[in-house]
Write a protein that holds these residues in place. Sequence first.
Motif, mmCIF file in Angstrom:
data_model
loop_
_atom_site.group_PDB
_atom_site.id
_atom_site.type_symbol
_atom_site.label_atom_id
_atom_site.label_comp_id
_atom_site.label_asym_id
_atom_site.label_seq_id
_atom_site.Cartn_x
_atom_site.Cartn_y
_atom_site.Cartn_z
ATOM 1 N N LYS A 1 5.199 9.061 -9.687
ATOM 2 C CA LYS A 1 5.945 8.438 -8.601
ATOM 3 C C LYS A 1 5.417 7.035 -8.336
ATOM 4 O O LYS A 1 4.218 6.774 -8.454
ATOM 5 C CB LYS A 1 5.804 9.263 -7.316
ATOM 6 N N ALA A 2 6.322 6.118 -7.939
ATOM 7 C CA ALA A 2 5.935 4.734 -7.685
ATOM 8 C C ALA A 2 6.439 4.282 -6.323
ATOM 9 O O ALA A 2 7.542 4.645 -5.907
ATOM 10 C CB ALA A 2 6.505 3.821 -8.768
ATOM 11 N N PHE A 3 5.619 3.484 -5.656
ATOM 12 C CA PHE A 3 6.010 2.808 -4.419
ATOM 13 C C PHE A 3 5.670 1.335 -4.612
ATOM 14 O O PHE A 3 4.542 0.992 -4.968
ATOM 15 C CB PHE A 3 5.256 3.376 -3.217
ATOM 16 N N PHE A 4 6.649 0.447 -4.391
ATOM 17 C CA PHE A 4 6.475 -0.965 -4.698
ATOM 18 C C PHE A 4 6.293 -1.801 -3.437
ATOM 19 O O PHE A 4 7.000 -1.614 -2.438
ATOM 20 C CB PHE A 4 7.673 -1.478 -5.492
ATOM 21 N N THR A 5 5.342 -2.714 -3.498
ATOM 22 C CA THR A 5 5.062 -3.611 -2.395
ATOM 23 C C THR A 5 4.892 -5.038 -2.950
ATOM 24 O O THR A 5 5.252 -5.296 -4.095
ATOM 25 C CB THR A 5 3.790 -3.168 -1.645
ATOM 26 N N SER A 6 4.345 -5.928 -2.143
ATOM 27 C CA SER A 6 4.270 -7.335 -2.543
ATOM 28 C C SER A 6 2.860 -7.814 -2.881
ATOM 29 O O SER A 6 2.706 -8.773 -3.629
ATOM 30 C CB SER A 6 4.840 -8.231 -1.432
ATOM 31 N N THR A 7 1.824 -7.187 -2.314
ATOM 32 C CA THR A 7 0.451 -7.640 -2.528
ATOM 33 C C THR A 7 -0.452 -6.470 -2.860
ATOM 34 O O THR A 7 -0.159 -5.313 -2.528
ATOM 35 C CB THR A 7 -0.104 -8.338 -1.271
ATOM 36 N N GLY A 8 -1.595 -6.781 -3.468
ATOM 37 C CA GLY A 8 -2.556 -5.739 -3.781
ATOM 38 C C GLY A 8 -3.075 -5.041 -2.540
ATOM 39 O O GLY A 8 -3.305 -3.826 -2.545
ATOM 40 N N ALA A 9 -3.290 -5.808 -1.474
ATOM 41 C CA ALA A 9 -3.765 -5.203 -0.227
ATOM 42 C C ALA A 9 -2.769 -4.178 0.299
ATOM 43 O O ALA A 9 -3.161 -3.103 0.777
ATOM 44 C CB ALA A 9 -4.011 -6.285 0.821
ATOM 45 N N GLU A 10 -1.477 -4.480 0.215
ATOM 46 C CA GLU A 10 -0.447 -3.528 0.662
ATOM 47 C C GLU A 10 -0.460 -2.262 -0.197
ATOM 48 O O GLU A 10 -0.297 -1.145 0.318
ATOM 49 C CB GLU A 10 0.930 -4.165 0.585
ATOM 50 N N ALA A 11 -0.628 -2.437 -1.503
ATOM 51 C CA ALA A 11 -0.688 -1.272 -2.384
ATOM 52 C C ALA A 11 -1.881 -0.393 -2.022
ATOM 53 O O ALA A 11 -1.782 0.839 -1.990
ATOM 54 C CB ALA A 11 -0.776 -1.728 -3.840
ATOM 55 N N ASN A 12 -3.019 -1.031 -1.739
ATOM 56 C CA ASN A 12 -4.209 -0.261 -1.360
ATOM 57 C C ASN A 12 -4.054 0.384 0.013
ATOM 58 O O ASN A 12 -4.527 1.507 0.236
ATOM 59 C CB ASN A 12 -5.437 -1.165 -1.402
ATOM 60 N N GLU A 13 -3.402 -0.308 0.952
ATOM 61 C CA GLU A 13 -3.103 0.314 2.253
ATOM 62 C C GLU A 13 -2.238 1.560 2.047
ATOM 63 O O GLU A 13 -2.446 2.591 2.697
ATOM 64 C CB GLU A 13 -2.357 -0.687 3.140
ATOM 65 N N SER A 14 -1.275 1.464 1.142
ATOM 66 C CA SER A 14 -0.402 2.606 0.864
ATOM 67 C C SER A 14 -1.205 3.768 0.304
ATOM 68 O O SER A 14 -0.970 4.936 0.657
ATOM 69 C CB SER A 14 0.684 2.198 -0.134
ATOM 70 N N ALA A 15 -2.167 3.448 -0.565
ATOM 71 C CA ALA A 15 -3.016 4.489 -1.146
ATOM 72 C C ALA A 15 -3.851 5.172 -0.069
ATOM 73 O O ALA A 15 -4.000 6.406 -0.059
ATOM 74 C CB ALA A 15 -3.920 3.878 -2.217
ATOM 75 N N VAL A 16 -4.398 4.392 0.857
ATOM 76 C CA VAL A 16 -5.199 4.944 1.937
ATOM 77 C C VAL A 16 -4.339 5.843 2.828
ATOM 78 O O VAL A 16 -4.753 6.951 3.222
ATOM 79 C CB VAL A 16 -5.848 3.814 2.762
ATOM 80 N N LYS A 17 -3.131 5.391 3.146
ATOM 81 C CA LYS A 17 -2.247 6.196 3.984
ATOM 82 C C LYS A 17 -1.884 7.512 3.298
ATOM 83 O O LYS A 17 -1.853 8.577 3.942
ATOM 84 C CB LYS A 17 -0.987 5.400 4.327
ATOM 85 N N LEU A 18 -1.627 7.455 1.989
ATOM 86 C CA LEU A 18 -1.272 8.670 1.270
ATOM 87 C C LEU A 18 -2.456 9.624 1.213
ATOM 88 O O LEU A 18 -2.302 10.850 1.373
ATOM 89 C CB LEU A 18 -0.788 8.333 -0.140
ATOM 90 N N ALA A 19 -3.663 9.074 1.001
ATOM 91 C CA ALA A 19 -4.858 9.918 0.974
ATOM 92 C C ALA A 19 -5.078 10.581 2.326
ATOM 93 O O ALA A 19 -5.449 11.764 2.409
ATOM 94 C CB ALA A 19 -6.078 9.085 0.578
ATOM 95 N N ARG A 20 -4.859 9.845 3.398
ATOM 96 C CA ARG A 20 -5.041 10.418 4.738
ATOM 97 C C ARG A 20 -3.935 11.435 5.057
ATOM 98 O O ARG A 20 -4.164 12.395 5.803
ATOM 99 C CB ARG A 20 -5.109 9.310 5.780
ATOM 100 N N LYS A 21 -2.763 11.212 4.500
ATOM 101 C CA LYS A 21 -1.699 12.212 4.659
ATOM 102 C C LYS A 21 -2.113 13.514 3.967
ATOM 103 O O LYS A 21 -1.933 14.615 4.507
ATOM 104 C CB LYS A 21 -0.399 11.674 4.062
ATOM 105 N N HIS A 22 -2.694 13.367 2.775
ATOM 106 C CA HIS A 22 -3.212 14.530 2.053
ATOM 107 C C HIS A 22 -4.294 15.222 2.872
ATOM 108 O O HIS A 22 -4.324 16.462 2.977
ATOM 109 C CB HIS A 22 -3.768 14.075 0.700
#
Length: 418
Positions: free
Chosen positions: A117-138
């Motif tokens: 699965k992919a989620f697209f954003t504009s900056t590396g920081a946003e991609a990493n924020e998304s990863a943190v949010k997904l990990a915390r959701k888990h």
Amino acid sequence: MSFPVSTGDTALEIEQSASNRTAELLNAAKKHILFTANRPDIVMASGEGMMLYDTEGQAYLDFIGGWAVNSLGHSPAALRDALAKQAATLVHASPGFYNEPQAEFAELLCSVSGMDKAFFTSTGAEANESAVKLARKHGALHLDGAYEIITLKNGFHGRTLAMMSATGKAHWEPLFAPKVNGFMHVPINDLDACFAAVTNNTCAIMVELVQGEGGVHELSEAYLYGLRKICDMYGILLIFDEVQTGLGRTGKLFAFQHYGIQPDILTLGKGIGAGFPLSAMLTKEKYDLFQPGDQGGTYTGQPLGMAAGLAVLRELLGRDLTASADVQGRYLKSKLEELAEELPVANIRGKGLLLAFDVPEGLAPKLSAACMAEGLLVNAPNATTIRLMPALIVEQGHIDEMAAIFGRVFRNILKHVG
């Protein structure tokens, strides 16, 4: 602020016109652009391949590559054509709809990465924020509310408030308090320290496989295998931040392929758009956990960015630039080793075309500035380190020229500092 030049103008008049234009641009920039960095008094105007040109016509051989962004070099035809074609078709529809290049890009990116699965954003920081949010959701769903994430000292994950908290830079600790809590920092390649940091509150471990901004320091294979075992043992997620290392930079399409270990979440940026602002977070099917409203953004998956990313990835694959990065990276290392035979160049390190080496204390910024004056761009991430991140299209001739300029500049500096 334009200065038309007639065919009858002399070379001196043209040079004066360019200097006047540069002066006006610099004045406007210094007056109206918020200060966030020390920048030299030059204005970049154009680029082609490995070369950058300023408003006065000075050429620069670029071994910074837009901070590992310009994977295809400057103004690559594949990117120009894709942007022009997509801009004439559909620029933005809203994140509430799928679009054609989004579906095609997600499919290809997941296919080559082994993710689902992919989620697209504009900056590396946003991609990493998304990863943190997904990990915390888990963590919220499967680990009794666990939310802490272990990261590495001297790492770098971006400049948002949360990512500055995740980043293990000591001099960032007092900035912008209060910090976003929930991040634990441990030393690189110290598995015991990481194991000791795991608690019932831990939901993920997030690492760069090569710490780029930290000076190009690699994770060891044994350490990475250990992290994978820890995550599997406790059901926590392993996040690879490949914002700088992904898409061919290290001589593999993804740096994790050097180790044969897959992450649960992968973040990409920089070279994924070859200069177009684009990033992505990829994950496995079983971690497709977000509900509507949990994550999003106005420009997520917008058609123009998707067309850019798709074109860049196809170009990387079609020209086998990953293999070229491996070959040219080895050649670049050999040239640095030659320099080390006569100059104080030490600890040459890195993978592919993400390399660094050490110089005597305090000389790195001087070397970077002196090289720029001679038409060569290199990066000094700290007082003792020179980092090289040329485009994946770099050839041996460019490397030979870089080594010649750098060697000449270094010798001259050593004469002055004794």
